[in-house]
Each structure stands twice: as structure tokens, then as C-alpha cells.
Scaffold this motif. Structure first.
Motif, PDB file in Angstrom:
ATOM      1  N   PRO A 178       0.817  -1.207   0.000  1.00 31.59           N
ATOM      2  CA  PRO A 178       0.000   0.000   0.000  1.00 31.59           C
ATOM      3  C   PRO A 178       0.852   1.259   0.000  1.00 31.59           C
ATOM      4  CG  PRO A 178      -0.409  -1.368   1.953  1.00 31.59           C
ATOM      5  CD  PRO A 178       0.644  -2.041   1.155  1.00 31.59           C
ATOM      6  N   SER A 179       0.213   2.332  -0.430  1.00 33.13           N
ATOM      7  CA  SER A 179       0.911   3.608  -0.497  1.00 33.13           C
ATOM      8  C   SER A 179       1.108   4.180   0.903  1.00 33.13           C
ATOM      9  CB  SER A 179       0.087   4.595  -1.337  1.00 33.13           C
ATOM     10  OG  SER A 179      -1.134   4.882  -0.666  1.00 33.13           O
ATOM     11  N   ARG A 180       1.905   5.239   0.970  1.00 30.46           N
ATOM     12  CA  ARG A 180       2.192   5.899   2.249  1.00 30.46           C
ATOM     13  C   ARG A 180       0.907   6.456   2.855  1.00 30.46           C
ATOM     14  NH1 ARG A 180       3.414  11.128   3.786  1.00 30.46           N
ATOM     15  NH2 ARG A 180       4.796  11.304   5.628  1.00 30.46           N
ATOM     16  N   GLU A 181       0.043   7.043   2.004  1.00 33.14           N
ATOM     17  CA  GLU A 181      -1.218   7.592   2.494  1.00 33.14           C
ATOM     18  C   GLU A 181      -2.106   6.492   3.080  1.00 33.14           C
ATOM     19  OE1 GLU A 181       0.114   8.148  -0.359  1.00 33.14           O
ATOM     20  OE2 GLU A 181       0.691  10.274  -0.254  1.00 33.14           O
ATOM     21  N   ALA A 182      -2.152   5.347   2.395  1.00 34.03           N
ATOM     22  CA  ALA A 182      -2.976   4.234   2.893  1.00 34.03           C
ATOM     23  C   ALA A 182      -2.440   3.704   4.213  1.00 34.03           C
ATOM     24  CB  ALA A 182      -3.019   3.109   1.845  1.00 34.03           C
ATOM     25  N   LEU A 183      -1.112   3.660   4.311  1.00 36.94           N
ATOM     26  CA  LEU A 183      -0.505   3.187   5.558  1.00 36.94           C
ATOM     27  C   LEU A 183      -0.834   4.128   6.713  1.00 36.94           C
ATOM     28  CD1 LEU A 183       3.005   2.016   4.305  1.00 36.94           C
ATOM     29  CD2 LEU A 183       1.172   0.571   5.184  1.00 36.94           C
ATOM     30  N   LEU A 184      -0.797   5.447   6.465  1.00 35.19           N
ATOM     31  CA  LEU A 184      -1.118   6.405   7.498  1.00 35.19           C
ATOM     32  C   LEU A 184      -2.579   6.291   7.933  1.00 35.19           C
ATOM     33  CD1 LEU A 184       0.821   9.568   6.232  1.00 35.19           C
ATOM     34  CD2 LEU A 184       1.349   8.146   8.218  1.00 35.19           C
ATOM     35  N   GLN A 185      -3.477   6.117   6.987  1.00 33.74           N
ATOM     36  CA  GLN A 185      -4.898   5.977   7.316  1.00 33.74           C
ATOM     37  C   GLN A 185      -5.155   4.706   8.133  1.00 33.74           C
ATOM     38  OE1 GLN A 185      -7.095   6.195   3.677  1.00 33.74           O
ATOM     39  NE2 GLN A 185      -6.646   8.377   3.331  1.00 33.74           N
ATOM     40  N   GLU A 186      -4.518   3.624   7.754  1.00 33.48           N
ATOM     41  CA  GLU A 186      -4.693   2.356   8.477  1.00 33.48           C
ATOM     42  C   GLU A 186      -4.137   2.477   9.896  1.00 33.48           C
ATOM     43  OE1 GLU A 186      -5.853  -1.437   9.407  1.00 33.48           O
ATOM     44  OE2 GLU A 186      -6.395  -0.144   7.716  1.00 33.48           O
ATOM     45  N   ALA A 187      -3.013   3.189  10.028  1.00 38.11           N
ATOM     46  CA  ALA A 187      -2.436   3.378  11.357  1.00 38.11           C
ATOM     47  C   ALA A 187      -3.389   4.160  12.251  1.00 38.11           C
ATOM     48  CB  ALA A 187      -1.086   4.097  11.244  1.00 38.11           C
ATOM     49  N   LYS A 188      -4.066   5.185  11.691  1.00 42.34           N
ATOM     50  CA  LYS A 188      -5.036   5.958  12.466  1.00 42.34           C
ATOM     51  C   LYS A 188      -6.221   5.095  12.882  1.00 42.34           C
ATOM     52  CE  LYS A 188      -3.930  10.422  10.356  1.00 42.34           C
ATOM     53  NZ  LYS A 188      -4.452  11.532   9.501  1.00 42.34           N
ATOM     54  N   ARG A 189      -6.689   4.250  11.938  1.00 41.29           N
ATOM     55  CA  ARG A 189      -7.817   3.361  12.267  1.00 41.29           C
ATOM     56  C   ARG A 189      -7.435   2.387  13.380  1.00 41.29           C
ATOM     57  NH1 ARG A 189      -8.851   3.611   6.566  1.00 41.29           N
ATOM     58  NH2 ARG A 189      -7.596   1.741   6.245  1.00 41.29           N
ATOM     59  N   GLN A 190      -6.238   1.829  13.303  1.00 44.86           N
ATOM     60  CA  GLN A 190      -5.778   0.890  14.326  1.00 44.86           C
ATOM     61  C   GLN A 190      -5.684   1.571  15.693  1.00 44.86           C
ATOM     62  OE1 GLN A 190      -5.236  -2.266  14.320  1.00 44.86           O
ATOM     63  NE2 GLN A 190      -5.196  -2.856  12.150  1.00 44.86           N
ATOM     64  N   SER A 191      -5.164   2.776  15.732  1.00 40.39           N
ATOM     65  CA  SER A 191      -5.032   3.502  16.989  1.00 40.39           C
ATOM     66  C   SER A 191      -6.404   3.795  17.598  1.00 40.39           C
ATOM     67  CB  SER A 191      -4.273   4.812  16.742  1.00 40.39           C
ATOM     68  OG  SER A 191      -4.163   5.544  17.938  1.00 40.39           O
ATOM     69  N   LYS A 192      -7.378   4.144  16.757  1.00 35.86           N
ATOM     70  CA  LYS A 192      -8.729   4.426  17.243  1.00 35.86           C
ATOM     71  C   LYS A 192      -9.380   3.172  17.802  1.00 35.86           C
ATOM     72  CE  LYS A 192     -13.109   6.474  15.839  1.00 35.86           C
ATOM     73  NZ  LYS A 192     -13.875   7.096  14.717  1.00 35.86           N
ATOM     74  N   ARG A 193      -9.199   2.049  17.076  1.00 36.46           N
ATOM     75  CA  ARG A 193      -9.757   0.777  17.545  1.00 36.46           C
ATOM     76  C   ARG A 193      -9.163   0.385  18.880  1.00 36.46           C
ATOM     77  NH1 ARG A 193     -10.052  -1.055  11.998  1.00 36.46           N
ATOM     78  NH2 ARG A 193      -7.932  -1.824  12.135  1.00 36.46           N
ATOM     79  N   GLN A 194      -7.866   0.581  19.048  1.00 41.01           N
ATOM     80  CA  GLN A 194      -7.222   0.232  20.304  1.00 41.01           C
ATOM     81  C   GLN A 194      -7.757   1.076  21.459  1.00 41.01           C
ATOM     82  OE1 GLN A 194      -3.052   0.590  19.610  1.00 41.01           O
ATOM     83  NE2 GLN A 194      -2.905  -1.312  18.428  1.00 41.01           N
ATOM     84  N   ARG A 195      -7.990   2.365  21.196  1.00 43.69           N
ATOM     85  CA  ARG A 195      -8.537   3.224  22.250  1.00 43.69           C
ATOM     86  C   ARG A 195      -9.940   2.782  22.644  1.00 43.69           C
ATOM     87  NH1 ARG A 195      -6.142   7.432  19.154  1.00 43.69           N
ATOM     88  NH2 ARG A 195      -8.179   7.939  18.256  1.00 43.69           N
ATOM     89  N   VAL A 196     -10.766   2.430  21.639  1.00 46.74           N
ATOM     90  CA  VAL A 196     -12.130   1.975  21.920  1.00 46.74           C
ATOM     91  C   VAL A 196     -12.112   0.667  22.701  1.00 46.74           C
ATOM     92  CG1 VAL A 196     -14.262   1.122  20.876  1.00 46.74           C
ATOM     93  CG2 VAL A 196     -13.132   3.162  19.948  1.00 46.74           C
ATOM     94  N   LEU A 197     -11.270  -0.276  22.243  1.00 50.20           N
ATOM     95  CA  LEU A 197     -11.181  -1.563  22.933  1.00 50.20           C
ATOM     96  C   LEU A 197     -10.682  -1.397  24.356  1.00 50.20           C
ATOM     97  CD1 LEU A 197      -9.735  -3.837  20.094  1.00 50.20           C
ATOM     98  CD2 LEU A 197     -12.040  -3.910  21.061  1.00 50.20           C
ATOM     99  N   LYS A 198      -9.735  -0.495  24.564  1.00 46.70           N
ATOM    100  CA  LYS A 198      -9.218  -0.263  25.910  1.00 46.70           C
ATOM    101  C   LYS A 198     -10.301   0.309  26.814  1.00 46.70           C
ATOM    102  CE  LYS A 198      -5.412   1.969  28.350  1.00 46.70           C
ATOM    103  NZ  LYS A 198      -4.213   2.825  28.217  1.00 46.70           N
ATOM    104  N   LYS A 199     -11.078   1.252  26.250  1.00 44.55           N
ATOM    105  CA  LYS A 199     -12.155   1.852  27.037  1.00 44.55           C
ATOM    106  C   LYS A 199     -13.221   0.819  27.368  1.00 44.55           C
ATOM    107  CE  LYS A 199     -13.283   5.969  25.936  1.00 44.55           C
ATOM    108  NZ  LYS A 199     -13.856   7.142  25.218  1.00 44.55           N
ATOM    109  N   VAL A 200     -13.592  -0.002  26.364  1.00 44.81           N
ATOM    110  CA  VAL A 200     -14.594  -1.052  26.593  1.00 44.81           C
ATOM    111  C   VAL A 200     -14.078  -2.066  27.602  1.00 44.81           C
ATOM    112  CG1 VAL A 200     -15.830  -2.971  25.533  1.00 44.81           C
ATOM    113  CG2 VAL A 200     -15.698  -0.775  24.358  1.00 44.81           C
ATOM    114  N   GLY A 201     -12.811  -2.447  27.450  1.00 44.71           N
ATOM    115  CA  GLY A 201     -12.220  -3.411  28.376  1.00 44.71           C
ATOM    116  C   GLY A 201     -12.195  -2.892  29.805  1.00 44.71           C
ATOM    117  N   SER A 202     -11.858  -1.609  29.954  1.00 47.84           N
ATOM    118  CA  SER A 202     -11.841  -1.018  31.294  1.00 47.84           C
ATOM    119  C   SER A 202     -13.244  -0.992  31.885  1.00 47.84           C
ATOM    120  CB  SER A 202     -11.272   0.399  31.237  1.00 47.84           C
ATOM    121  OG  SER A 202      -9.945   0.377  30.764  1.00 47.84           O
TER     122      SER A 202
END
Length: 281
Positions: A33-57
Motif C-alpha cells: 500500500p501507499s504511504r497515504e494508505a498506511l497512514l490511514q490504516e495506522a489511524k484506524r488501528q489507533s482508534k480501535r485500540q482506544r475503543v477496545l481499551k475503554k470497553v475493556g476497562s
């Protein structure tokens, strides 16, 4: 150095070379994937981790609270007792007042989220100090939950007798449930609840009195026995059916026994071991 036209025509065409590599470039883009796609995927992953952490807590906190409510551990316990013929008044740590009648045992448990009082034997009057923790009295397979009241509970051989003086309570057994209001009394037996109007005799002990209204002598003796150290026995079946009415002093049990021959055709014998025998005259 001078390049001839023949030599120039022999050199590879850059545009043609790029065209020849285009299919490979497109295939590589599909795998990388392109650099832009990699950056977008990284943002999505970070958001998912924050949501999962909040739900887990949140789930961990909910689970901890659920377990805590389920366990409801005891943080304070005490035993209150009276001897035969003794009455005593107690104020519990939560401000609830308990008047304990003769020969009674009450186990008081202050739980984290509830108050549980186990009347193992005898009788008690409860004037409840209300709070966010519910208060329940247990007596011989009977549960009495305070709703806002003053109430009396007596542990009997068959179950319990519950009398409401003020307010209301909820009475539960294995097979029945009933809300009681002021001046209502119930008897529990074999998981069932039978209701009646409040009898003054049920709570007369709080004023140091015993009330009898055409009560069979067998029942009178059973009541007197609760306050008398020595055994009281009826020797004749006929005597057991005699009936007694009147108001008597709890502290005058012996005087009452001595008075019986004056109002009934019977005699009272006192033995050396403090046993009292009631016989037909």
C-alpha cells in the motif's frame, strides 16, 4: 563523441520501457500500500485500540462491581443474647434499636451492601434506622425485609410470628410472599403464611406484660415456660384444656402459678429441683 543515427536507434526507448513495467508497478501497488494508505490504516488501528481499551476497562469495572455485589462480604458481626427471664435493649452500629426478649439469640451481620439479622431463637422487636443498605431479619426459614417500620419477630418451632407495629414489611418463605402493614400479624409454617389482625398479646412483652384471653392452659404454660428457669409440667390432660384470661406481670411468673388454684380446680406442686407440676384438684 558523436553518435550516429544507427546507434541512436539502437538505444532502448524510455517511454516504452516504462510502459513495459507498468503492469508490474500496478501489481506491486496491490501488495504494498501507499504511504497515504498506511497512514490511514495506522489511524484506524489507533482508534480501535482506544475503543477496545475503554470497553475493556468498563467491562472490568462492571465485572468487579458485579462480583462485589454478589459476594457482599461481612465487615462486622456480633451475637446478642438474653437468658431465661431476661430482656435487654441494644443499639446496633447503624442506629437500629433491638429489644430482645427472654432466652433469645440474635446474630447481627453488617454486610458491605446489606444488613442481615439472624434470630436463632426467641423474640425481638426491631426499630429500624433507615439507610441505603436494606435490612432483613431471618427466623426459621422466614425472611422479613424492612420497608419502613417497627416490627416484632418471634422464632417458633414451626416457623415464625411477625407483627407490624408501624410501617410495613415484606415476609417471604419458600412458597409464599406477603406485604404486611400496621397492626397485621402473620404466622409462617411449612413455607406458608397465614394472616390475622395484630393481637395485643403478641407485643405485650415490650411493656413487661403477658396477656391471655380464654387461652388454653397448655398454651399458657408454654408461654410461662419461656420466662421460667424450672420446668413447668401439666400432669393431667383435662387440666391442659382449662382456659385463662387476664393480664399478668412477666416478672411475676411464680406468683401467677401460685394463684392458679384460686381460679381453677387444680393444685400446683413444687419439687426440689425447681420443677412445677400442675395437677387436677
Amino acid at each position: 563523441m558523436k553518435v550516429t543515427a544507427h546507434e541512436l536507434s539502437a538505444l532502448p526507448d524510455p517511454v516504452a520501457a516504462n510502459d513495459a513495467l507498468s503492469p508490474y508497478k500496478e501489481a506491486l501497488r496491490e501488495h504494498f500500500p501507499s504511504r497515504e494508505a498506511l497512514l490511514q490504516e495506522a489511524k484506524r488501528q489507533s482508534k480501535r485500540q482506544r475503543v477496545l481499551k475503554k470497553v475493556g476497562s468498563g467491562m472490568a469495572l462492571s465485572l468487579a462491581l458485579a462480583v462485589s455485589w454478589l459476594l457482599d462480604p461481612v465487615w462486622h458481626s456480633e451475637d446478642l443474647r438474653t437468658l431465661v427471664g431476661q430482656q435487654a435493649n441494644y443499639t446496633l452500629k447503624d442506629g437500629t434499636h433491638v429489644a430482645l426478649n427472654t432466652d433469645s439469640v440474635l446474630v447481627v451481620e453488617q454486610h458491605l451492601y446489606s444488613r442481615r439479622l439472624h434470630l436463632k431463637q426467641g423474640e425481638a422487636l426491631f426499630t429500624v434506622e433507615h439507610g441505603w443498605r436494606p435490612l432483613t431479619v431471618y427466623a426459621n426459614q422466614t425472611q422479613v425485609r424492612d420497608i419502613g417500620t417497627i416490627f416484632n419477630v418471634r422464632n417458633t418451632a414451626q416457623g415464625a410470628v411477625v407483627t407490624v407495629v408501624e410501617g410495613s414489611v415484606e415476609v417471604r418463605t419458600a412458597h409464599a410472599q406477603r406485604i404486611l402493614t400496621r397492626d397485621i400479624s402473620v404466622t409462617t409454617q411449612a413455607g406458608m403464611i397465614s394472616e390475622s389482625r395484630c393481637s395485643a398479646a403478641n407485643i405485650a412483652w415490650q411493656q413487661g406484660r403477658l396477656l391471655f384471653d380464654g387461652t388454653p392452659l397448655a398454651d399458657v404454660v408454654a408461654e410461662l415456660q419461656r420466662y421460667h428457669r424450672g420446668q413447668i409440667k401439666i400432669a393431667d390432660a383435662t387440666v391442659a384444656q382449662y382456659r385463662l384470661s387476664g393480664e399478668y406481670d412477666i416478672n411475676g411468673i411464680d406468683a401467677l402459678l401460685d394463684t392458679l388454684p384460686e381460679i381453677m380446680p387444680l393444685r400446683v406442686e413444687r419439687l426440689a429441683d425447681a420443677t412445677v407440676v400442675i395437677r387436677h384438684q
